[in-house]
Design a protein around this motif. Structure first.
Motif, PDB file in Angstrom:
ATOM      1  N   THR A 165      13.490  53.515  -0.522  1.00  0.00           N
ATOM      2  CA  THR A 165      13.734  54.854  -0.306  1.00  0.00           C
ATOM      3  C   THR A 165      12.610  55.148   0.399  1.00  0.00           C
ATOM      4  O   THR A 165      11.615  55.584   0.289  1.00  0.00           O
ATOM      5  CB  THR A 165      14.112  55.707  -1.562  1.00  0.00           C
ATOM      6  N   ASN A 166      13.134  55.910   1.700  1.00  0.00           N
ATOM      7  CA  ASN A 166      12.114  56.087   2.787  1.00  0.00           C
ATOM      8  C   ASN A 166      12.072  57.787   2.905  1.00  0.00           C
ATOM      9  O   ASN A 166      12.548  58.460   3.835  1.00  0.00           O
ATOM     10  CB  ASN A 166      12.493  55.679   4.164  1.00  0.00           C
ATOM     11  N   ARG A 167      11.634  58.501   1.686  1.00  0.00           N
ATOM     12  CA  ARG A 167      11.344  59.784   2.079  1.00  0.00           C
ATOM     13  C   ARG A 167      10.188  60.134   1.098  1.00  0.00           C
ATOM     14  O   ARG A 167       9.746  59.160   0.237  1.00  0.00           O
ATOM     15  CB  ARG A 167      12.612  60.525   1.420  1.00  0.00           C
ATOM     16  N   LEU A 168       9.595  61.375   1.069  1.00  0.00           N
ATOM     17  CA  LEU A 168       8.545  61.587   0.268  1.00  0.00           C
ATOM     18  C   LEU A 168       8.404  62.371  -0.786  1.00  0.00           C
ATOM     19  O   LEU A 168       7.726  62.549  -1.778  1.00  0.00           O
ATOM     20  CB  LEU A 168       7.648  62.775   1.290  1.00  0.00           C
ATOM     21  N   SER A 169       9.878  63.080  -0.940  1.00  0.00           N
ATOM     22  CA  SER A 169      10.240  63.417  -2.575  1.00  0.00           C
ATOM     23  C   SER A 169       9.303  64.482  -2.902  1.00  0.00           C
ATOM     24  O   SER A 169       8.895  64.394  -4.149  1.00  0.00           O
ATOM     25  CB  SER A 169      10.492  62.238  -3.383  1.00  0.00           C
ATOM     26  N   ASN A 170       8.836  65.528  -2.121  1.00  0.00           N
ATOM     27  CA  ASN A 170       7.994  66.664  -2.330  1.00  0.00           C
ATOM     28  C   ASN A 170       6.653  66.140  -3.066  1.00  0.00           C
ATOM     29  O   ASN A 170       6.313  66.699  -4.019  1.00  0.00           O
ATOM     30  CB  ASN A 170       8.835  67.378  -3.507  1.00  0.00           C
ATOM     31  N   PHE A 171       5.971  65.118  -2.571  1.00  0.00           N
ATOM     32  CA  PHE A 171       4.799  64.568  -3.147  1.00  0.00           C
ATOM     33  C   PHE A 171       3.629  64.696  -2.032  1.00  0.00           C
ATOM     34  O   PHE A 171       3.843  64.288  -0.939  1.00  0.00           O
ATOM     35  CB  PHE A 171       4.973  62.999  -3.530  1.00  0.00           C
ATOM     36  N   LEU A 172       2.455  65.414  -2.467  1.00  0.00           N
ATOM     37  CA  LEU A 172       1.375  65.670  -1.563  1.00  0.00           C
ATOM     38  C   LEU A 172       1.536  65.775  -0.014  1.00  0.00           C
ATOM     39  O   LEU A 172       0.902  65.202   0.831  1.00  0.00           O
ATOM     40  CB  LEU A 172       0.456  64.232  -1.706  1.00  0.00           C
ATOM     41  N   LEU A 173       2.754  67.057   0.308  1.00  0.00           N
ATOM     42  CA  LEU A 173       2.889  67.131   1.264  1.00  0.00           C
ATOM     43  C   LEU A 173       1.812  67.557   2.282  1.00  0.00           C
ATOM     44  O   LEU A 173       1.802  67.349   3.522  1.00  0.00           O
ATOM     45  CB  LEU A 173       4.010  68.134   1.429  1.00  0.00           C
ATOM     46  N   TRP A 174       1.184  68.346   1.629  1.00  0.00           N
ATOM     47  CA  TRP A 174      -0.233  68.791   2.298  1.00  0.00           C
ATOM     48  C   TRP A 174      -1.077  67.762   2.490  1.00  0.00           C
ATOM     49  O   TRP A 174      -1.939  67.535   3.924  1.00  0.00           O
ATOM     50  CB  TRP A 174      -0.988  70.030   1.554  1.00  0.00           C
ATOM     51  N   GLN A 175      -1.281  67.175   1.816  1.00  0.00           N
ATOM     52  CA  GLN A 175      -2.426  66.015   1.709  1.00  0.00           C
ATOM     53  C   GLN A 175      -2.281  64.887   2.311  1.00  0.00           C
ATOM     54  O   GLN A 175      -3.446  64.205   3.059  1.00  0.00           O
ATOM     55  CB  GLN A 175      -2.887  65.629   0.289  1.00  0.00           C
ATOM     56  N   ILE A 176      -0.988  64.530   2.587  1.00  0.00           N
ATOM     57  CA  ILE A 176      -0.961  63.459   3.417  1.00  0.00           C
ATOM     58  C   ILE A 176      -0.381  63.480   4.962  1.00  0.00           C
ATOM     59  O   ILE A 176       0.310  62.664   5.771  1.00  0.00           O
ATOM     60  CB  ILE A 176       0.546  62.425   2.593  1.00  0.00           C
ATOM     61  N   SER A 177      -0.775  64.708   5.469  1.00  0.00           N
ATOM     62  CA  SER A 177      -0.416  64.895   6.719  1.00  0.00           C
ATOM     63  C   SER A 177      -1.092  63.936   7.892  1.00  0.00           C
ATOM     64  O   SER A 177      -0.329  63.760   8.899  1.00  0.00           O
ATOM     65  CB  SER A 177      -1.114  66.188   7.154  1.00  0.00           C
ATOM     66  N   TYR A 178      -2.065  63.149   7.530  1.00  0.00           N
ATOM     67  CA  TYR A 178      -2.731  62.211   8.321  1.00  0.00           C
ATOM     68  C   TYR A 178      -2.766  60.796   7.601  1.00  0.00           C
ATOM     69  O   TYR A 178      -3.300  59.918   8.005  1.00  0.00           O
ATOM     70  CB  TYR A 178      -4.150  62.394   8.792  1.00  0.00           C
ATOM     71  N   SER A 179      -1.815  60.536   6.713  1.00  0.00           N
ATOM     72  CA  SER A 179      -1.767  59.323   6.029  1.00  0.00           C
ATOM     73  C   SER A 179      -0.977  58.337   6.486  1.00  0.00           C
ATOM     74  O   SER A 179      -0.001  58.671   7.167  1.00  0.00           O
ATOM     75  CB  SER A 179      -1.567  59.497   4.594  1.00  0.00           C
ATOM     76  N   GLU A 180      -1.483  57.134   6.405  1.00  0.00           N
ATOM     77  CA  GLU A 180      -0.560  55.947   6.966  1.00  0.00           C
ATOM     78  C   GLU A 180       0.519  55.684   5.691  1.00  0.00           C
ATOM     79  O   GLU A 180       0.067  55.698   4.665  1.00  0.00           O
ATOM     80  CB  GLU A 180      -1.232  54.712   7.357  1.00  0.00           C
ATOM     81  N   ILE A 181       1.910  55.797   6.204  1.00  0.00           N
ATOM     82  CA  ILE A 181       3.058  55.530   5.036  1.00  0.00           C
ATOM     83  C   ILE A 181       3.516  54.192   4.980  1.00  0.00           C
ATOM     84  O   ILE A 181       3.751  53.749   5.986  1.00  0.00           O
ATOM     85  CB  ILE A 181       3.989  56.393   5.302  1.00  0.00           C
ATOM     86  N   PHE A 182       3.464  53.405   4.019  1.00  0.00           N
ATOM     87  CA  PHE A 182       4.099  52.136   3.888  1.00  0.00           C
ATOM     88  C   PHE A 182       5.224  52.323   2.754  1.00  0.00           C
ATOM     89  O   PHE A 182       4.997  52.541   1.766  1.00  0.00           O
ATOM     90  CB  PHE A 182       3.166  51.060   3.270  1.00  0.00           C
ATOM     91  N   PHE A 183       6.448  51.904   3.216  1.00  0.00           N
ATOM     92  CA  PHE A 183       7.728  51.743   2.261  1.00  0.00           C
ATOM     93  C   PHE A 183       7.870  50.426   1.862  1.00  0.00           C
ATOM     94  O   PHE A 183       7.979  49.641   2.677  1.00  0.00           O
ATOM     95  CB  PHE A 183       8.764  52.655   3.224  1.00  0.00           C
ATOM     96  N   SER A 184       8.046  50.040   0.663  1.00  0.00           N
ATOM     97  CA  SER A 184       8.428  48.736   0.166  1.00  0.00           C
ATOM     98  C   SER A 184       9.990  48.846  -0.457  1.00  0.00           C
ATOM     99  O   SER A 184      10.320  49.596  -1.081  1.00  0.00           O
ATOM    100  CB  SER A 184       7.466  48.412  -0.978  1.00  0.00           C
ATOM    101  N   LYS A 185      10.537  47.556   0.002  1.00  0.00           N
ATOM    102  CA  LYS A 185      11.919  47.711  -0.508  1.00  0.00           C
ATOM    103  C   LYS A 185      11.962  47.141  -2.138  1.00  0.00           C
ATOM    104  O   LYS A 185      12.722  47.336  -2.604  1.00  0.00           O
ATOM    105  CB  LYS A 185      12.587  46.454   0.246  1.00  0.00           C
ATOM    106  N   LYS A 186      10.958  46.705  -2.464  1.00  0.00           N
ATOM    107  CA  LYS A 186      10.840  46.282  -4.098  1.00  0.00           C
ATOM    108  C   LYS A 186      10.932  47.316  -4.941  1.00  0.00           C
ATOM    109  O   LYS A 186      10.301  48.566  -4.554  1.00  0.00           O
ATOM    110  CB  LYS A 186       9.568  45.495  -4.088  1.00  0.00           C
ATOM    111  N   LEU A 187      11.443  47.449  -5.967  1.00  0.00           N
ATOM    112  CA  LEU A 187      11.462  48.326  -7.023  1.00  0.00           C
ATOM    113  C   LEU A 187      10.179  48.197  -7.811  1.00  0.00           C
ATOM    114  O   LEU A 187       9.594  47.212  -7.679  1.00  0.00           O
ATOM    115  CB  LEU A 187      12.649  47.932  -8.178  1.00  0.00           C
ATOM    116  N   TRP A 188       9.627  49.299  -8.139  1.00  0.00           N
ATOM    117  CA  TRP A 188       8.278  49.397  -8.781  1.00  0.00           C
ATOM    118  C   TRP A 188       7.885  48.034  -9.646  1.00  0.00           C
ATOM    119  O   TRP A 188       7.010  47.614  -9.671  1.00  0.00           O
ATOM    120  CB  TRP A 188       8.097  50.612  -9.330  1.00  0.00           C
TER     121      TRP A 188
END
Length: 215
Positions: free
Chosen positions: A176-199
């Motif tokens: 799922t390629n969304r942020l879901s209201n998580f650390l929106l302020w803190q990740i403004s310059y984070s590298e984001i990695f999406f994994s297809k695997k379930l947790w």
């Protein structure tokens, strides 16, 4: 090489994994804890100082009451079983979120934080009853109430994550390629990695691959 001090993870896919393989969302949540333990160890091995795990969002209160109760019981059992081990491994536990929980959960969370507050090898920030929009709104209310200047610095210092460096890496599992209201302020310059695997399927090799790719 890019320094890596803080990794944040949206642990998505427990329920779907449970339904797919065990015909039970709850069994997926239980299996997901095994992945948590593995990721904690890899984090320590790689000398990453902060690990933030999105465990329960403000939106998760909409789930069936039976599932919520199971999650709370799972959390309570996990902490009772693991907190002494965390302490021995020099792991600090910090809870970020609203903390609107039953008394038994509040008690075990407070006890766990107090027991580990002086530890320094790794700080695990457990996001419980967490929503980033509410966090930012609360920060602005605090600034207004205390008649502080509205600035980036003051907002950062009024968040649940004050004194914690922003994450360099955000990982989300579950395809799922969304942020879901998580650390929106803190990740403004984070590298984001999406994994297809379930947790529950996410493993040490997947985590190490992302660490190496970032570095």
């Amino acid at each position: 090489m890019n320094p890596l001090n803080h990794v944040a993870i949206i642990m998505d896919g427990n329920g779907r994994w449970g339904l797919k393989y065990k015909n039970s969302r709850n069994k997926g949540h239980k299996e997901g804890l095994k992945t948590v333990e593995k990721i904690i160890q890899i984090t320590i091995n790689n000398k990453i100082k902060y690990l933030t795990l999105f465990a329960f969002s403000t939106e998760n209160w909409k789930r069936p009451k039976s599932e919520i109760n199971y999650l709370f019981n799972l959390l309570e059992t996990f902490l009772k079983k693991k907190i002494d081990e965390f302490n021995k491994k020099n792991i600090k536990l910090k809870i970020i979120g609203e903390k609107k929980f039953p008394k038994n959960i509040k008690d075990i969370l407070k006890k766990s934080e107090n027991l580990t507050k002086k530890n320094s090898a790794l700080q695990i920030n457990l996001a419980l009853d967490y929503g980033s929009k509410k966090e930012i709104l609360n920060a602005i209310k605090y600034i207004s109430k205390n008649k502080l200047k509205i600035s980036e610095n003051n907002i950062s210092n009024s968040l649940y994550t004050k004194k914690i460096p922003d994450p360099e890496v955000l990982i989300r599992t579950g395809n799922t390629n969304r942020l879901s209201n998580f650390l929106l302020w803190q990740i403004s310059y984070s590298e984001i990695f999406f994994s297809k695997k379930l947790w529950p399927e996410f493993n040490q090799k997947d985590f190490i691959r992302i660490i190496k790719k970032f570095k």
